[in-house]
Design a protein around this motif. Sequence first.
Motif, PDB file in Angstrom:
ATOM      1  N   LYS A 198       0.842  -1.198   0.000  1.00  0.00           N
ATOM      2  CA  LYS A 198       0.000   0.000   0.000  1.00  0.00           C
ATOM      3  C   LYS A 198       0.881   1.253   0.000  1.00  0.00           C
ATOM      4  CE  LYS A 198      -4.004   1.972   2.243  1.00  0.00           C
ATOM      5  NZ  LYS A 198      -5.039   1.827   3.255  1.00  0.00           N
ATOM      6  N   ARG A 245      -5.853  -0.463  -6.231  1.00  0.00           N
ATOM      7  CA  ARG A 245      -6.989  -0.892  -5.401  1.00  0.00           C
ATOM      8  C   ARG A 245      -6.716  -2.279  -4.821  1.00  0.00           C
ATOM      9  NH1 ARG A 245     -10.352   2.057  -8.928  1.00  0.00           N
ATOM     10  NH2 ARG A 245     -10.834   0.325 -10.304  1.00  0.00           N
ATOM     11  N   SER A 291      -4.013  -3.192  -3.677  1.00  0.00           N
ATOM     12  CA  SER A 291      -3.174  -3.005  -2.493  1.00  0.00           C
ATOM     13  C   SER A 291      -3.961  -2.353  -1.367  1.00  0.00           C
ATOM     14  CB  SER A 291      -1.966  -2.137  -2.829  1.00  0.00           C
ATOM     15  OG  SER A 291      -1.363  -2.582  -4.007  1.00  0.00           O
ATOM     16  N   GLY A 292      -5.229  -2.104  -1.600  1.00  0.00           N
ATOM     17  CA  GLY A 292      -6.065  -1.534  -0.555  1.00  0.00           C
ATOM     18  C   GLY A 292      -6.179  -0.026  -0.601  1.00  0.00           C
ATOM     19  N   ILE A 330     -12.137  -3.193  -3.238  1.00  0.00           N
ATOM     20  CA  ILE A 330     -10.820  -3.582  -2.712  1.00  0.00           C
ATOM     21  C   ILE A 330     -10.958  -4.974  -2.101  1.00  0.00           C
ATOM     22  CG2 ILE A 330      -9.815  -1.291  -2.342  1.00  0.00           C
ATOM     23  CD1 ILE A 330     -10.734  -1.441   0.523  1.00  0.00           C
ATOM     24  N   SER A 348     -10.270  -6.433   0.618  1.00  0.00           N
ATOM     25  CA  SER A 348     -10.734  -6.656   1.988  1.00  0.00           C
ATOM     26  C   SER A 348     -12.261  -6.626   2.087  1.00  0.00           C
ATOM     27  CB  SER A 348     -10.122  -5.625   2.933  1.00  0.00           C
ATOM     28  OG  SER A 348     -10.419  -4.334   2.485  1.00  0.00           O
ATOM     29  N   ASN A 397      -5.530  -7.354   1.544  1.00  0.00           N
ATOM     30  CA  ASN A 397      -5.095  -6.373   0.539  1.00  0.00           C
ATOM     31  C   ASN A 397      -3.613  -6.548   0.264  1.00  0.00           C
ATOM     32  OD1 ASN A 397      -7.664  -5.293   0.543  1.00  0.00           O
ATOM     33  ND2 ASN A 397      -7.163  -3.805   2.129  1.00  0.00           N
ATOM     34  N   SER A 453      -4.639 -10.642  -6.083  1.00  0.00           N
ATOM     35  CA  SER A 453      -5.640  -9.658  -5.658  1.00  0.00           C
ATOM     36  C   SER A 453      -6.000  -8.720  -6.801  1.00  0.00           C
ATOM     37  CB  SER A 453      -5.193  -8.876  -4.420  1.00  0.00           C
ATOM     38  OG  SER A 453      -3.823  -8.816  -4.326  1.00  0.00           O
TER      39      SER A 453
END
Lengths: 134, 333, 416
Positions: C211, C225, C227-228, C251, C253, C259, C265
């Motif tokens: 992130k 996104r 990566s959160g 995202i 999560s 994330n 992801s």
Amino acid sequence: MPTSTVFTLIKQLLTRKATNPFPVKYTPKNMHAAAELIESGKLEINPPVEIPPDYRGKLKYDVDCCIGCKLCLKVCPSEALAFKPEEKKVKHYVARCTFCGQCANICPKSCFELTEEFLIAGTDKYADELVLNP
Amino acid sequence: MNLERLLVTLIFVIIIPFLGIFLGLLYKGFDRKITAMMQSRIGPPWRQPFRDIRKLFMKETIIPEGAVPWVFNGAPLIALAASLIALLYLPLGPFEPVMEGFGDLILILYLLAIPAVAMAMGGLASGSPYATVGSQRELVLMMSYELPLAIAAVTIAWRFETFSLGTIASTPVWNLVGPVGALGLVFIAVALFTVLPGELSRVPFDQAEAETELAGGLFVEYSGRNLGVFYLAEAVKLVVVGTLMIALFFPHNLSSWVSFGGPEIYGFVILELMADIAFFLLKLLVIIFIAVSVVRVALARFQIDKASYFYWVPMTLLGLLGTVLVVMDGAII
Amino acid sequence: MIEMSEEDTTYQVPIGPIHPALKEPFMINFKLDGETIVDADPHPGMNHRGIEFMGMHRNPLKVIPLSERICGICSIVHQHMYTTAVEHAAGIEPTNRARYIRTIMCELERVHSHVLWAGVAAHEIGFDTHLHFTWKIREKVMDLLEYISGNRVNYSMWTVGGVRRDIPESMHPKIEETLTYYEELYQKLEDIFLGDPSIRLRTKNIGILTKKEALELCGVGPTVRASGVKKDVRIDQPYAAYGDLDLDYVIPSRYGYENTGDVFSKTLVRLKEVVQSIGLIRQCVDQMPDEDIDSEPKKAVLLNKLKKAEGEGIGRIEAPRGEAIHYARLKEGVEELDCWKIRASTYNNLTTYAPMFMGEQIADIPIIAACIDPCIGCMDRAEIVDVSTGKSKSYSHDELHKLSVEKTKKLLEGSL
């Protein structure tokens, strides 16, 4: 090994394929002979894919209704239209056309129309059927 | 050795390479067609590999500037020759190996390794970084799949107490073992089935070529006739590994179950011979379908370290477990 | 090509400009130690076509079909950004119905782009079966786009002040049919890309973008996104009809995953966005106001208006690959565009390559290169070439900073 994938694969092996077939299975040795066979009905070809209702195909140009306002020339992105000053009409090069239909939108007399014709490939871009109002 | 035997051997030595190439290309074509159909495509016609070969042999052969010409040109020939020679030592269907008595399973294992080494040599000699990486991967992969392959070969040979393929292929190995040994043989057969795609550099073990990563890997600089010869070598190898698999595990003949009768030539019953040949070709097709086509479409390419791990740990253990079971079975009997 | 130095065992392998791992001309120089990547150096500038220059010699209406040809996949995106920028500059407002139709088309394109990406990703890891599968199901949305616009790839749907083709009531059943088709197939897609063990093996914990790195490097779209990072122009600064619609940041999560920012992801985010897009299209179809589709149907009048207009405008959009911007400037009395600048999402995402490649293997190069969904055709806008010597060069950060400061000074003095 993922079993569901294998199951799907075996199913696909047996069901109809997703690829659209070519008109004839393999390229014929002699195109003209093949074309004659098709015309006489001796050779069946796979029909082309269906086209949607408002398809953008080759332009149709009504020479008589054209008033020579040159508005279509202003919006043609690929400059596929040329003005003929002596006639006060336009000339359309189909080979250059991008089929955006902006000329049909701007024409005050609606002389342009997008037809459903799409089999327009050719070897000479200045052939008679590829230049409208030559 | 009498003169007649020598003559027959000579004729076979001349015929079998052509037959091997023809069968290899044929099966390659079927593999491509079946693969395409499983992916819901129409695919190329089954005779596409023949056309590919014809075209490759017509094309110009380019030798890159940084290459070592004699290695670069020699590698494809060595690969093809080794695969063709291996075919001579293998029992093809109802026939005994042509060179029976001159070589055995151990020789086959070495002959199978030669094409891979030749490809790696050719790759290293072509002077391209992609080919270098591809060659390194080919060698790593070869070292990995040799282990389960050797285990399978040794176990079968131990059961028969001979390395002679003619003897091994004359009796199905399943008849010699009890239920425990049969389970062990299943394990070994599975391990050997996983070796097949590695041996043939097909997905998931095509790291050496890896189109998206290395742009063809060790073949990246090859073109024209050289590439065509490699292509032939691969096709022959397809038949070789398939036949090896059949010889070790499924040497059954139709004639041993059903008797056809009819005229005889040189001690062969014609109808039975034809049925056996057809059955052999079918077995080959089934093995290629399962071990190459299905695996190829159902899996992604592994990273090289994971491919090595796959052969060295799970498959070797599976093979060893199979060996232990077969040995235990022998002790029980 | 192998450069071996005496003290270390690293060697360089160039991937590109033409390479099967990249679908477009682009180059990354890799420094490798065995199979491990120790350094990655992206070199853009191989696909420069001078589109902006062409655009600046045409009038705004001619540029619309040109703008959609910047990219083959996000043609709607560029059309939309370009027309919004010109509308903004000339002070023309699109009608509300046009806004909804634009939103529907944008979301359809997102479905098409993400499904296409999934196929490319499968191909990059050597899984051609799923390439063929995803591209087979992509045909359905392509057919719908063709049904609505009359074209399969370059749709020519947009015009300044609205759209050129309506989505009447009679088209709704076909749209609904396509959406249901994707809803039914979605579970299968998820099983393949999130559940298949051999795909998980190749995507989990590969190409990780944390992130912090995502924020520092200003990545955009699904790339960050995953990566959160909560970043989505559709929510941050709604355009078209997005203000009226109900949507949330996609995202990992939100769906019970971590994330992590790896390729897995990123796949997840893209697949979930397909579902989100289906929902958004449903909302649009339900809420579409009854109105004209074009605020100025007479194109000759519009051309005149644009000629008289003076000003600058920005079109900003959440393309399937992330935020992208068009800038356009109009000058009074000049028919042609005075200035046109494009900044596509790939330009931002290129910088995120460096941390993602580091420490990975050669085998992961294609999938990591593909995981930002690079579109070099969109991205390559400029190359600095010394005309006298014909050599191209790249500017360093300091040089660029110096040039920028000089230009700002000139702007302030009013000499530019």
